[in-house]
Every structure is written in structure tokens, then in C-alpha cells.
Scaffold this motif. Sequence first.
Motif, mmCIF file in Angstrom:
data_model
loop_
_atom_site.group_PDB
_atom_site.id
_atom_site.type_symbol
_atom_site.label_atom_id
_atom_site.label_comp_id
_atom_site.label_asym_id
_atom_site.label_seq_id
_atom_site.Cartn_x
_atom_site.Cartn_y
_atom_site.Cartn_z
ATOM 1 N N ARG A 51 2.899 7.915 -19.696
ATOM 2 C CA ARG A 51 1.482 7.767 -20.044
ATOM 3 C C ARG A 51 0.755 7.107 -18.873
ATOM 4 N NH1 ARG A 51 4.247 3.791 -22.833
ATOM 5 N NH2 ARG A 51 4.590 5.181 -24.587
ATOM 6 N N GLN A 52 -0.544 7.298 -18.818
ATOM 7 C CA GLN A 52 -1.333 6.761 -17.712
ATOM 8 C C GLN A 52 -1.257 5.245 -17.651
ATOM 9 O OE1 GLN A 52 -5.440 8.232 -17.107
ATOM 10 N NE2 GLN A 52 -6.055 6.085 -17.041
ATOM 11 N N PHE A 53 -1.022 4.734 -16.439
ATOM 12 C CA PHE A 53 -1.089 3.287 -16.205
ATOM 13 C C PHE A 53 -2.374 2.939 -15.465
ATOM 14 C CE2 PHE A 53 0.001 -0.716 -14.043
ATOM 15 C CZ PHE A 53 0.439 -1.452 -15.137
ATOM 16 N N VAL A 54 -2.640 3.613 -14.355
ATOM 17 C CA VAL A 54 -3.919 3.474 -13.666
ATOM 18 C C VAL A 54 -4.362 4.861 -13.213
ATOM 19 C CG1 VAL A 54 -3.466 1.119 -12.869
ATOM 20 C CG2 VAL A 54 -2.872 3.059 -11.396
ATOM 21 N N ALA A 55 -5.672 5.009 -13.027
ATOM 22 C CA ALA A 55 -6.233 6.279 -12.558
ATOM 23 C C ALA A 55 -7.141 6.004 -11.371
ATOM 24 C CB ALA A 55 -7.006 6.976 -13.673
ATOM 25 N N THR A 56 -7.075 6.867 -10.375
ATOM 26 C CA THR A 56 -7.970 6.792 -9.228
ATOM 27 C C THR A 56 -8.709 8.122 -9.120
ATOM 28 O OG1 THR A 56 -6.500 7.724 -7.544
ATOM 29 C CG2 THR A 56 -6.207 5.388 -8.094
ATOM 30 N N GLN A 57 -9.756 8.123 -8.343
ATOM 31 C CA GLN A 57 -10.504 9.352 -8.110
ATOM 32 C C GLN A 57 -9.983 10.112 -6.900
ATOM 33 O OE1 GLN A 57 -12.850 10.347 -10.356
ATOM 34 N NE2 GLN A 57 -12.129 8.527 -11.446
ATOM 35 N N ARG A 77 -6.852 9.151 0.577
ATOM 36 C CA ARG A 77 -6.893 8.407 1.838
ATOM 37 C C ARG A 77 -7.012 6.903 1.622
ATOM 38 N NH1 ARG A 77 -8.757 11.186 6.402
ATOM 39 N NH2 ARG A 77 -10.168 9.449 6.911
ATOM 40 N N THR A 78 -6.755 6.447 0.393
ATOM 41 C CA THR A 78 -6.984 5.044 0.054
ATOM 42 C C THR A 78 -5.680 4.334 -0.279
ATOM 43 O OG1 THR A 78 -9.176 5.598 -0.830
ATOM 44 C CG2 THR A 78 -8.248 3.462 -1.456
ATOM 45 N N LEU A 79 -5.536 3.122 0.262
ATOM 46 C CA LEU A 79 -4.421 2.253 -0.081
ATOM 47 C C LEU A 79 -4.868 1.315 -1.192
ATOM 48 C CD1 LEU A 79 -1.568 1.044 0.464
ATOM 49 C CD2 LEU A 79 -2.682 -0.500 2.114
ATOM 50 N N TYR A 80 -4.090 1.287 -2.295
ATOM 51 C CA TYR A 80 -4.413 0.457 -3.446
ATOM 52 C C TYR A 80 -3.311 -0.567 -3.694
ATOM 53 C CZ TYR A 80 -7.739 4.149 -4.853
ATOM 54 O OH TYR A 80 -8.761 5.060 -4.915
ATOM 55 N N ASN A 83 -2.435 -3.540 -10.069
ATOM 56 C CA ASN A 83 -2.405 -4.822 -10.765
ATOM 57 C C ASN A 83 -1.752 -4.693 -12.133
ATOM 58 O OD1 ASN A 83 -3.993 -5.978 -8.614
ATOM 59 N ND2 ASN A 83 -5.778 -4.990 -9.525
ATOM 60 N N THR A 84 -1.206 -5.791 -12.620
ATOM 61 C CA THR A 84 -0.495 -5.767 -13.896
ATOM 62 C C THR A 84 -1.424 -5.510 -15.076
ATOM 63 O OG1 THR A 84 -0.689 -8.177 -14.070
ATOM 64 C CG2 THR A 84 1.316 -7.305 -13.067
ATOM 65 N N ASN A 85 -2.729 -5.718 -14.915
ATOM 66 C CA ASN A 85 -3.679 -5.476 -16.014
ATOM 67 C C ASN A 85 -4.210 -4.043 -16.013
ATOM 68 O OD1 ASN A 85 -5.329 -5.531 -13.780
ATOM 69 N ND2 ASN A 85 -6.759 -7.066 -14.582
ATOM 70 N N LYS A 86 -3.494 -3.150 -15.336
ATOM 71 C CA LYS A 86 -3.808 -1.720 -15.298
ATOM 72 C C LYS A 86 -5.105 -1.427 -14.550
ATOM 73 C CE LYS A 86 -1.242 -0.677 -19.539
ATOM 74 N NZ LYS A 86 -1.225 0.037 -20.826
ATOM 75 N N THR A 87 -5.369 -2.205 -13.520
ATOM 76 C CA THR A 87 -6.468 -1.937 -12.613
ATOM 77 C C THR A 87 -5.909 -1.807 -11.202
ATOM 78 O OG1 THR A 87 -6.900 -4.289 -12.183
ATOM 79 C CG2 THR A 87 -8.063 -3.256 -14.049
ATOM 80 N N LYS A 345 -3.345 9.892 -10.490
ATOM 81 C CA LYS A 345 -2.933 8.946 -11.530
ATOM 82 C C LYS A 345 -1.554 8.364 -11.237
ATOM 83 C CE LYS A 345 -5.470 10.950 -15.444
ATOM 84 N NZ LYS A 345 -5.343 11.491 -16.837
ATOM 85 N N LEU A 346 -1.350 7.130 -11.698
ATOM 86 C CA LEU A 346 -0.035 6.511 -11.703
ATOM 87 C C LEU A 346 0.371 6.328 -13.154
ATOM 88 C CD1 LEU A 346 2.144 5.178 -9.778
ATOM 89 C CD2 LEU A 346 1.127 2.996 -10.478
#
Length: 467
Positions: A51-57, A77-80, A83-87, A345-346
Amino acid sequence: MTWQPVQIVGGAYRDDTRPFSCQDTVNLLPLKAERPGGKSEWILRSAPGYRQFVATQNRPVRGAHNAEGLLLMVAGRTLYRVNTNKTTTVLGTIPGVGRVGMAHNQLEAGNEIAIVNGQSGYVYNTAVGALSPITSAAFPGSYVVDYMDGYIIGVDPFGRFWFISDLNQATKYSTLDRQDAEAQPDKVVTAIVYGDLVLVFGERTGEFFENTGAETGTFQRVRGVTMDIGCAAPHARARMDNSIYWLGNDGNVYRLQGNSPVRISTSAIEQAISGLNWSNAFAQVFEDRGHKVFYLTFPDGHTWGYDVLSGEWHRMQSFGLNRWRLNTLTSWRRKWYGGDFSNGKLYELDWDEMTEDGAPLVAERVTAVSHAYGNPIIVDGVRLEIDVGRADVGVSDHFCSISYSDDGGHNWSDPAMVSIGQAGEYRRTVELRQLGMTRERVWKVRISSPAKRDIIAAAWKASGGRS
């Protein structure tokens, strides 16, 4: 007629000559009982969904790395930072569109995470919270990186040599710390750390290097230890179970045993991948609940998994695709996370989740051939025993489909849809009757239920018919 066992459990072994073998195992893990007394010797365990943990564009997820509890991910092209709060927190820009290599060292107050995209390299310093490019004139770029004894290890993207950073300095490099192929003239493809050695793969060979402690020319080749097997692609190797697994330049899959390659692929898998683009293949590993799985994905083909626990192969396949969606697999905080190859998505993997972020996770098993040595057989019935877990009230697709082939998997009967349990039921026996006459039969079982669906055993009622 009495019920007789049918070989329902097995690995993926689909030969080009299908009447010989057309077995397939998709989104299921063959598991052998480790103690006697079970219902059967083997089961097909449901592979974990997610299931989705975090989503990016940004898309795709090009790489992910756990640096001592800090989870970093490159999407687009982005390094993220995850975070444990799903952000997520944006840390900077990593140019390119292809896979990245990631590795980290240790600093007195943190870590340096090296990130490479083939042409260039970047380092995120956790002590100061900054991402910077590698500007050292001696850094040639690399597709892959690894870490050993305080050094970041890379491979020249043109295959001329492999190299190391300065000690505990991921941003600094020297032209004196480069090594080329020595045993045979060979283009360097990739490198990976193996215990206290560095295994350097060429296109046709493999060599081992050790840390001599010298100030320059720190790593030297281990004399008399070489392999006549290379690696097919920079990312087609992985470290797991105290060994190295890789796709060889000959199209076979190998495991390192000591300092020698041992073939673990089957002729059926080698047939299946023979026409694919090996240079884009990439490997990743999954280790949980005793399973240690080496996954090899071909973007223009399938995803194959070899489980050390069973010694069997299976396939992972996402709905509407030939391959698995997951571009990365990373262990973090005692759970596993996978990055999507297309949507940024992660996901968090979960053994109790039987969907792919809401999309169907279709399990399929094509059995071995059942036959009576060419004699006609009347098939009165077939029976499956499935542990389905608890289906939620209102679930409408808690079913399986069963079809069969009498010509070795070339043509199939219309699938019969059968319920595998109502809400609140845990174990279900599925049965079909009056299934005609044949001389051989292969069964195909497909399940897309959003609840657990381990396949335990199968049997059929069959008797001799008139010729």
C-alpha cells in the motif's frame, strides 16, 4: 474412483516445448515444510502486496537507500528524505532519468551518501544537511557505487577501470587509485563488495581485489583467483545471504560459492530471457520471514525471483504488465519498501495486503503435467485446498478460476469461477466435477482475491477410459 494427489506446488519452469513443461508460478512463493506432520510437504504462500506509504509527483523511483536509519529516495530528478510520518522532504536535484547507484560511508557526526547516475555523482552530507556535486577532476562518473573499509567504490562508465574515493571522503578521488582488468583484457562492467573483497565484473570475466593498506594503489588483485564469467549489466548483481547473485554475460544466473560461480537458473528461464535486453536488467533482494529472494527484472520482459529458502524460481507480475512494478526494494525500520517504476510512489510491503495499492494482485499457478503414460483418463473431479484467511463482509471477488489444457498448455478450457469462502471462513476446499476424458492434463489456477490465498494441496479423481 478415489482422490489421488496432483502436483500443485512447484516453481516457474515453462519450457519452449510446452508439452514437456509449462509450469508457472506468479505472485506466489513455493515453501517446503521444515518439519514432518503438515497437511502437505509444500505450500504456495501468497506473496506480499503493498500500500502507498508516500507519493511524489516525480517519476520514476530511480533508487532508494537506507543509510543507518535515514531513508533516501530519488524520484524523477529529486532527492527526497522519507519521513516516518509518511511525508517527504526535498533535499536537492539528481539529474537524469535512469537508475541511480547509492552507497554511504561514516563520518564522525553522520554519513556521506554517494549518489551516481552514470555521468556524474553527488554526495549528501547528513552532518551538515547539504547535497553537493562531486567536483573532483579524478571522478569519472559511475553507474554503481558500493562501500568498503571507508572507501566509496565506483566503475568508470566507459569500462576502462574501477576506482575508490579517498579514505572517508566521498567527494575526493585520485587518479592513482584506479584499477583495470589484469587477468585478461576485459571491459569493466560493475563492482560489488563481497566480505573483505571487492568483486569486479568485466564483460567476460570476474576478478577479486583486497585492501592491502597501501596509501596509494590501496586495492590489489588477489592472485590466482579469477572467473571466466562476467556480468551482463551494471545493476544486474546483488548481495544476499552472504553471497553474490548476478546475471552472467552468457545469460545464466549465478550464485557465488566461495570464489566460484554456481549456476542457479534453469534452462526454461534462460530460454525466456534469451531474446531480451540484458543491458537494462537490474537486480534487487527481499529478505523477510525466512525468505531470501533474488529478483531480476527485465524492463522489456518479466521479473524472476529465486528464493534461497526453497531453491525454486517464481515470477512477480503486476496487473496489466509483464513485469513487477517495483523498481526498488529497501529494508527500513524492520519493514520493506518498494519504489514504483512509473508513478513516483513508495509502497510499504505487507504479507496481509493482497492488492498492489488497490490494484488486483493476481496469483497464478500452472501445474506440472498429470498423465497415465499415454493411456486415456476419465477425469471425474479436481479438488483444491486453499487457506484463504478472513474475507471482509461485502467482498465481491473472493473467487478463483480453474481451467485446464490437454495439449501441454497451448489451448485452455473456459475458466470455471468458484468461490473460495464467504466472510468469516478461513479454509476452503474447491471442487469441480465431470471434467471429461484426456490422455494428459495441465491445470491453471488464478486467484485475485483481496484476502489471503495460500494453496495447500490438490487432488483429482481419475480412472482409465477406453482407447
